[in-house]
Motif scaffolding. Structure first.
Motif, PDB file in Angstrom:
ATOM      1  N   TYR A  88       0.847  -1.209   0.000  1.00 10.88           N
ATOM      2  CA  TYR A  88       0.000   0.000   0.000  1.00 10.88           C
ATOM      3  C   TYR A  88       0.880   1.255   0.000  1.00 10.88           C
ATOM      4  O   TYR A  88       0.674   2.191  -0.766  1.00 10.88           O
ATOM      5  N   LEU A  91       2.684   1.931  -3.265  1.00 12.24           N
ATOM      6  CA  LEU A  91       1.797   2.394  -4.345  1.00 12.24           C
ATOM      7  C   LEU A  91       1.143   3.743  -4.034  1.00 12.24           C
ATOM      8  O   LEU A  91       0.336   4.240  -4.824  1.00 12.24           O
ATOM      9  N   HIS A  93      -0.851   4.514  -1.352  1.00 16.41           N
ATOM     10  CA  HIS A  93      -2.110   4.436  -0.603  1.00 16.41           C
ATOM     11  C   HIS A  93      -1.786   4.525   0.891  1.00 16.41           C
ATOM     12  O   HIS A  93      -1.899   3.543   1.640  1.00 16.41           O
ATOM     13  N   SER A 168      -2.521  -5.444 -13.058  1.00 20.54           N
ATOM     14  CA  SER A 168      -2.085  -4.291 -13.859  1.00 20.54           C
ATOM     15  C   SER A 168      -2.087  -4.617 -15.342  1.00 20.54           C
ATOM     16  O   SER A 168      -2.472  -3.782 -16.172  1.00 20.54           O
ATOM     17  N   LYS A 174      -6.707   1.342 -15.834  1.00 21.20           N
ATOM     18  CA  LYS A 174      -7.294   1.453 -14.502  1.00 21.20           C
ATOM     19  C   LYS A 174      -6.417   0.759 -13.459  1.00 21.20           C
ATOM     20  O   LYS A 174      -6.901   0.256 -12.451  1.00 21.20           O
ATOM     21  N   SER A 175      -5.122   0.741 -13.735  1.00 16.88           N
ATOM     22  CA  SER A 175      -4.188  -0.034 -12.931  1.00 16.88           C
ATOM     23  C   SER A 175      -4.212   0.351 -11.454  1.00 16.88           C
ATOM     24  O   SER A 175      -4.300  -0.514 -10.584  1.00 16.88           O
ATOM     25  N   LYS A 176      -4.135   1.644 -11.155  1.00 16.42           N
ATOM     26  CA  LYS A 176      -4.020   2.071  -9.760  1.00 16.42           C
ATOM     27  C   LYS A 176      -5.258   1.675  -8.961  1.00 16.42           C
ATOM     28  O   LYS A 176      -5.152   1.154  -7.848  1.00 16.42           O
ATOM     29  N   ARG A 177      -6.434   1.909  -9.526  1.00 18.25           N
ATOM     30  CA  ARG A 177      -7.668   1.562  -8.820  1.00 18.25           C
ATOM     31  C   ARG A 177      -7.807   0.042  -8.685  1.00 18.25           C
ATOM     32  O   ARG A 177      -8.221  -0.457  -7.642  1.00 18.25           O
ATOM     33  N   THR A 179      -5.425  -2.292  -8.700  1.00 20.14           N
ATOM     34  CA  THR A 179      -4.470  -2.874  -7.748  1.00 20.14           C
ATOM     35  C   THR A 179      -4.884  -2.577  -6.308  1.00 20.14           C
ATOM     36  O   THR A 179      -4.729  -3.432  -5.431  1.00 20.14           O
ATOM     37  N   LYS A 180      -5.425  -1.380  -6.073  1.00 22.88           N
ATOM     38  CA  LYS A 180      -5.905  -1.045  -4.729  1.00 22.88           C
ATOM     39  C   LYS A 180      -7.060  -1.970  -4.333  1.00 22.88           C
ATOM     40  O   LYS A 180      -7.111  -2.496  -3.208  1.00 22.88           O
TER      41      LYS A 180
END
Length: 560
Positions: A88, A91, A93, A168, A174-177, A179-180
């Motif tokens: 987290y 990345l 977060h 990813s 939409k990789s960041k969303r 992966t979160k």
């Protein structure tokens, strides 16, 4: 005994208090296979409400608990949450990272930071390198437990990285969303794992439950259970000083740091056999529990501590401060038993001998005789004749170790030594069996070369006691050059162990007559048949092999 049982999720466990791994627990020991299996079970989409077993604790103080059963699982879950938190953070977060971290590190009423899982054996590595939000970059001592912790953390990070990479690749935009969301799902799966939480009233109940849960299990060894028993009988009077546990850990370090790491359970079994009636490893803990009580536990622990060093000295004689110039041959005999002949079955007896020698109850000559008996017997019986050592041999060694340990005076010790010699003589193989196997020794088999070196050295020293020849630095030379591929070239009858000054460059691939001339000129005491031979071929090699076999059995390794 008061017991409370509640169905709980892991999140509720972590939010409800501080968990201390108590002094009687073993270190973290899960390997990569355990971690991988746990990850697959915990994160599976198929398994809903996944139950991971009982989690047994006892009350220490308000919201502080000691862990009786579930330590390996709780530690793994904590490490998994640390890996998720670190991803987290990596990345970006940060809020999610801190949200997970509050299940790893909390605060008491005075706002002091406390890790939810507290350990002693892995301190400070687990806390500084894995649990902390900001990692400590300082180098730390790494032992077996720390290696297991690091491997668990790296394995879990690899699974997380692999999952992130897969998510990813499936939707880069939409990789960041994505992966979160995937990390959230993994976090929630770990936190929703189901346990039966069992809480006991006090530590005394915990010792009893720990032993009951694990006596018949395969995960804990007799040494783990013995540690629990000893520490139960030796309660600590100070939170800052725990000498019984410190002594136990010192013994473990002594054994584990040996050149060839020694398992504590092996030492404990052999120690017990050297003093008590024979038991198998499976029966060991029950015997310990029956014999070690509050009245003798301090004495037993004290002797174990001394004996752990002596036991290490069986395979590392130089570790012991017992040898003088006049006993170097005794030390080397012990080294040959354990490192050349690779004999472990005699360890209970060897430990008893070293214990008595250390206490100055055995004389140099008696130790020399006892080690010599073990060395000669196993050379004849095990190394050359390749006969199996049955349970009867194990029991023989244990019985004579016990007899020596229980001897009250020098006369009783002398009788015990003679009894052992008599038993050994009864077990030596026949000459025919020995000779037939001796003739099969060959330099072509790389595994036999150390035995050949040892054999040639013992024979050379028996024939020429004044010969300056070191077993470890001597060179094995072929009388007839190795160039020939004929099998007899590598038989022991074609071999000599010569001092280092006759290295390969001097003798090299020279013919027999030139080698003989150089060896004689260098003062090497050649056997009459070598001096008298005009040629050195198959007949001479076969005849010398037979002569060496006869000399070995009747003289060098003879037990009379």
């Amino acid at each position: 005994m008061k017991i409370q049982c509640i169905d709980r999720e892991v999140r509720q466990i972590l939010e409800s208090g501080i968990y201390i791994v108590p002094r009687f627990q073993r270190p973290f020991s899960w390997d990569r296979n355990n971690i991988e299996e746990f990850w697959n079970d915990a994160t599976s989409d198929v398994k809903k409400d996944y139950f991971i077993g009982a989690f047994v604790t006892y009350n220490i103080s308000s919201s502080v608990y000691g862990v009786v059963d579930g330590q390996q699982r709780l530690t793994t879950i904590t490490i998994a949450l640390c890996a998720i938190r670190d991803k987290y953070q990596e990345l970006g977060h940060i809020a999610a990272a801190r949200g997970v971290h509050r299940l790893i590190e909390t605060r008491d009423l005075d706002n002091h930071a406390l890790f939810v899982l507290g350990t002693e054996t892995s301190y400070p590595y687990l806390q500084a390198k894995i649990q902390s939000f900001a990692k400590d970059e300082e180098e730390m001592e790494v032992r077996e437990e720390e290696v297991a912790l690091a491997d668990a953390y790296n394995t879990l990070c690899w699974y997380i990285d692999s999952g992130i990479a897969e998510v990813s690749e499936s939707d880069p935009a939409k990789s960041k969303r994505a992966t979160k969301k995937w990390l959230d799902q993994v976090r929630d799966k770990f936190l929703s794992l189901k346990v039966i939480s069992i809480t006991l009233d006090n530590q005394e109940d915990a010792y009893t439950i720990f032993e009951t849960l694990n006596t018949r299990g395969k995960d804990l060894t007799a040494a783990d259970l013995a540690k629990n028993h000893f520490l139960r009988l030796l309660p600590t009077k100070s939170k800052s000083i725990d000498l019984p546990k410190d002594n136990w850990q010192e013994m473990q370090r002594t054994l584990e740091s040996a050149a060839r790491s020694i398992q504590f359970k092996t030492f404990l079994h052999h120690y017990w056999l050297s003093k008590h009636p024979f038991v198998t490893e499976k029966q060991l803990f029950r015997s310990i529990r029956n014999e070690v009580t509050t009245s003798n536990v301090k004495d037993v622990l004290s002797e174990l501590k001394i004996d752990s060093k002596l036991y290490r000295g069986i395979t590392e004689p130089d570790f012991l401060d017992l040898w003088g110039k006049h006993t170097l041959d005794v030390k080397d005999s012990l080294l040959c038993i354990t490192n050349i002949l690779n004999i472990q079955i005699a360890n209970p007896l060897l430990l008893a001998i070293l214990r008595l020698y250390n206490a100055k109850r055995l004389k140099d000559g008696q130790v020399r005789e006892l080690f010599g008996l073990v060395e000669r017997y196993h050379y004849l019986f095990t190394t050359i004749s390749a006969l199996p050592s049955s349970g009867g041999v194990s029991q023989m060694y244990a019985a004579h170790a016990r007899d020596l340990s229980n001897a009250n005076d020098s006369n009783a010790l002398g009788v015990s030594i003679q009894d052992f010699k008599k038993k050994i003589k009864e077990r030596i193989p026949s000459k025919d069996v020995f000779v037939s196997k001796f003739k099969q020794l060959t330099y072509a088999n790389a595994r036999q070369r150390e035995v050949l070196r040892y054999t040639l050295w013992r024979i050379a020293k028996a024939k020429n006691p004044a010969l300056d020849l070191e077993r470890t630095s001597g060179t094995i030379e072929h009388l007839a050059p190795q160039a020939s591929s004929a099998p007899h070239i590598h038989q022991i009858g074609n071999l000599l162990l010569v001092p280092g000054k006759f290295n390969g460059e001097i003798l090299g691939a020279k013919v027999f007559s030139e080698k003989r001339k150089l060896l004689k000129a260098g003062g090497y005491p050649l056997e009459p048949e070598i001096i008298a031979s005009a040629n050195w071929g198959e007949d001479e090699i076969v005849n010398r092999t037979a002569a060496l076999a006869d000399f070995a059995y009747n003289q060098v390794w003879s037990i009379k």
